[in-house]
Design an enzyme around this catalytic site. Structure first.
Site, PDB file in Angstrom:
ATOM      1  CB  THR A 178      -9.074  -1.232  -3.516  1.00 38.29           C
ATOM      2  OG1 THR A 178      -7.975  -0.534  -2.955  1.00 38.29           O
ATOM      3  CG2 THR A 178      -8.832  -1.564  -4.971  1.00 38.29           C
ATOM      4  CG  ASP A 189      -7.362  -9.776  -1.980  1.00 37.74           C
ATOM      5  OD1 ASP A 189      -8.456  -9.734  -1.387  1.00 37.74           O
ATOM      6  OD2 ASP A 189      -6.263  -9.697  -1.397  1.00 37.74           O
ATOM      7  CE  LYS A 220      -4.375  -9.847   1.858  1.00 38.74           C
ATOM      8  NZ  LYS A 220      -5.090  -8.906   1.001  1.00 38.74           N
ATOM      9  CB  ALA A 276      -4.670  -4.298  -3.030  1.00 36.08           C
TER      10      ALA A 276
HETATM   11  N1  LIG Z   1     -11.575  -3.855  -1.077  1.00 38.28           N
HETATM   12  C1  LIG Z   1     -10.818  -4.880  -0.793  1.00 38.28           C
HETATM   13  O1  LIG Z   1     -11.245  -6.039  -0.768  1.00 38.28           O
HETATM   14  C2  LIG Z   1      -9.366  -4.659  -0.526  1.00 38.28           C
HETATM   15  C3  LIG Z   1      -8.484  -5.747  -0.449  1.00 38.28           C
HETATM   16  C4  LIG Z   1      -7.122  -5.482  -0.212  1.00 38.28           C
HETATM   17  C5  LIG Z   1      -6.698  -4.152  -0.055  1.00 38.28           C
HETATM   18  N2  LIG Z   1      -7.593  -3.135  -0.152  1.00 38.28           N
HETATM   19  C6  LIG Z   1      -7.163  -1.712  -0.032  1.00 38.28           C
HETATM   20  O2  LIG Z   1      -5.936  -1.541  -0.681  1.00 38.28           O
HETATM   21  C7  LIG Z   1      -5.048  -0.837   0.156  1.00 38.28           C
HETATM   22  C8  LIG Z   1      -3.627  -1.339  -0.085  1.00 38.28           C
HETATM   23  O3  LIG Z   1      -3.526  -2.680   0.410  1.00 38.28           O
HETATM   24  P1  LIG Z   1      -2.206  -3.546   0.124  1.00 38.28           P
HETATM   25  O4  LIG Z   1      -2.459  -4.871   0.736  1.00 38.28           O
HETATM   26  O5  LIG Z   1      -1.859  -3.495  -1.322  1.00 38.28           O
HETATM   27  O6  LIG Z   1      -1.114  -2.736   0.973  1.00 38.28           O
HETATM   28  P2  LIG Z   1       0.457  -2.716   0.752  1.00 38.28           P
HETATM   29  O7  LIG Z   1       0.922  -4.015   0.217  1.00 38.28           O
HETATM   30  O8  LIG Z   1       1.016  -2.194   2.031  1.00 38.28           O
HETATM   31  O9  LIG Z   1       0.693  -1.592  -0.406  1.00 38.28           O
HETATM   32  C9  LIG Z   1       0.368  -0.258  -0.191  1.00 38.28           C
HETATM   33  C10 LIG Z   1       0.531   0.539  -1.486  1.00 38.28           C
HETATM   34  O10 LIG Z   1       0.047   1.862  -1.248  1.00 38.28           O
HETATM   35  C11 LIG Z   1       1.091   2.820  -1.472  1.00 38.28           C
HETATM   36  N3  LIG Z   1       0.964   3.889  -0.487  1.00 38.28           N
HETATM   37  C12 LIG Z   1       0.830   3.765   0.849  1.00 38.28           C
HETATM   38  N4  LIG Z   1       0.734   4.980   1.429  1.00 38.28           N
HETATM   39  C13 LIG Z   1       0.827   5.891   0.423  1.00 38.28           C
HETATM   40  C14 LIG Z   1       0.806   7.309   0.378  1.00 38.28           C
HETATM   41  N5  LIG Z   1       0.670   8.042   1.487  1.00 38.28           N
HETATM   42  N6  LIG Z   1       0.902   7.909  -0.816  1.00 38.28           N
HETATM   43  C15 LIG Z   1       1.057   7.185  -1.952  1.00 38.28           C
HETATM   44  N7  LIG Z   1       1.087   5.839  -1.986  1.00 38.28           N
HETATM   45  C16 LIG Z   1       0.975   5.197  -0.798  1.00 38.28           C
HETATM   46  C17 LIG Z   1       2.359   2.042  -1.316  1.00 38.28           C
HETATM   47  O11 LIG Z   1       3.371   2.719  -2.021  1.00 38.28           O
HETATM   48  P3  LIG Z   1       4.940   2.475  -1.700  1.00 38.28           P
HETATM   49  O12 LIG Z   1       5.338   1.281  -2.510  1.00 38.28           O
HETATM   50  O13 LIG Z   1       5.561   3.735  -2.132  1.00 38.28           O
HETATM   51  O14 LIG Z   1       5.031   2.252  -0.210  1.00 38.28           O
HETATM   52  C18 LIG Z   1       1.966   0.700  -1.947  1.00 38.28           C
HETATM   53  O15 LIG Z   1       2.002   0.783  -3.344  1.00 38.28           O
HETATM   54  C19 LIG Z   1      -5.560  -1.113   1.595  1.00 38.28           C
HETATM   55  O16 LIG Z   1      -5.268  -0.035   2.424  1.00 38.28           O
HETATM   56  C20 LIG Z   1      -7.044  -1.291   1.417  1.00 38.28           C
HETATM   57  O17 LIG Z   1      -7.680  -0.041   1.603  1.00 38.28           O
HETATM   58  C21 LIG Z   1      -8.899  -3.360  -0.373  1.00 38.28           C
END
Ligand SMILES: NC(=O)c1ccc[n+]([C@@H]2O[C@H](COP(=O)([O-])OP(=O)(O)OC[C@H]3O[C@@H](n4cnc5c(N)ncnc54)[C@H](OP(=O)(O)O)[C@@H]3O)[C@@H](O)[C@H]2O)c1
Length: 271
Positions: free
Chosen positions: A213, A99, A65, A127
């Site tokens: 989300t 998004d 992305k 996200a």
């Molecule tokens: N509904 C929708 O349309 C939609 C769209 C996009 C995403 N999402 C959801 O949003 C989630 C995140 O997506 P993203 O694209 O933002 O991913 P990303 O860029 O990889 O970011 C992940 C985030 O989650 C945190 N995290 C991961 N594992 C964790 C844990 N065990 N404990 C605490 N914090 C944790 C990370 O913290 P650190 O910075 O410390 O690593 C980071 O802030 C996805 O898994 C999905 O379920 C939903």
């Protein structure tokens, strides 16, 4: 026949093909949507290839992305967020972030206004970034918390140029007052940390709105607890379908069949 698709790595569990193919069928559009697993080192070749093949539009998912912005012309919001999830192949390759729109629409459809509200976002990844920029644009005050503080602080620094945004460490959340809590981490997701809460259960107080989300499962531990405590809930599946519906609209110029898309997404998740 027109061709659309989603690029990501991995991408095989994406529900977007089911959602968009159902929309094309319902609208009698002669088009097909496929998923393409593209490794990070092949992203540039994939975009060039899509252009050469006459592909009309692509969704872009993890991990491309941010990188894709270097290969396309982003609109103002995608540029501000620093990430895009939708490409339209025209004279140029245009990039959008739907998004942000999807999250706002999910809140709006649940009857949740955000202007003047304090919103706690857990997470600082892609996200969270999209949601934070979208919310300050609507006049909300955003509080970001994140496991890795540096990443959270960077997001706050970027968002502050456009509105009210502060960082609060996870250890200090108990003192905070907020109206809406949004989980933008994968905590609670099937296959990652199912059944887990992204924050201490004490933070889920009656009267707040809780938006998860995570959409697989639909009823996450966070959603279940929020319902038990009498909170209004907003589902990740609604954000997912709205971001897809907006992409459909960008590509076709037509009003998307939201209900058809949601049903197809739910069916694909069940499978
Ligand atoms: N509904 C929708 O349309 C939609 C769209 C996009 C995403 N999402 C959801 O949003 C989630 C995140 O997506 P993203 O694209 O933002 O991913 P990303 O860029 O990889 O970011 C992940 C985030 O989650 C945190 N995290 C991961 N594992 C964790 C844990 N065990 N404990 C605490 N914090 C944790 C990370 O913290 P650190 O910075 O410390 O690593 C980071 O802030 C996805 O898994 C999905 O379920 C939903």
């Amino acid at each position: 026949m027109d061709c659309y698709g989603v690029i990501g790595h991995p991408v095989k569990h994406s529900v977007s093909p089911a959602m968009h193919n159902a929309a094309f069928r319902a609208m009698k559009i002669d088009a097909v949507y496929a998923s393409f697993d593209v490794k990070p080192e092949d992203l540039k070749k994939a975009i060039e290839g899509a252009k050469a093949l006459g592909i009309k539009g692509l969704n872009v998912t993890i991990p491309h992305k941010e990188e894709v912005l270097k290969l396309a012309k982003p609109d103002e919001l995608a540029l501000r967020i620093g990430a895009a999830n939708t490409l339209k192949f025209d004279e140029e390759v245009l990039a959008y972030n739907t998004d942000a729109y999807g999250a706002l629409k999910a809140l709006e459809n649940a009857g949740v206004g955000v202007s003047g509200k304090t919103v706690l976002i857990i997470g600082a990844g892609g996200a969270a970034r999209a949601i934070a920029f979208a919310l300050v644009g609507e006049g909300a005050t955003v509080v970001v918390t994140n496991r890795t503080e540096q990443r959270g602080l960077k997001l706050v620094q970027d968002v502050r140029k456009y509105g009210e945004c502060v960082f609060v460490p996870m250890s200090e959340l108990e003192k905070l007052r907020f109206d809406i809590l949004i989980n933008a981490t994968p905590v609670g997701m099937s296959g990652y940390m199912p059944g887990k809460l992204p924050v201490d259960s004490k933070l889920i107080k009656e009267g707040i709105v809780v938006f998860d989300t995570v959409y697989n499962p639909m009823e996450t531990a966070l959603i279940k607890l929020a319902k038990m405590r009498g909170c209004k809930v907003v589902y990740g599946i609604d954000m997912l379908v709205h971001q897809g519906a907006r992409a459909f609209e960008i590509w076709t110029g037509l009003s998307p069949p939201f209900d058809v898309m949601k049903k197809a997404a739910l069916n694909a998740l069940e499978r």
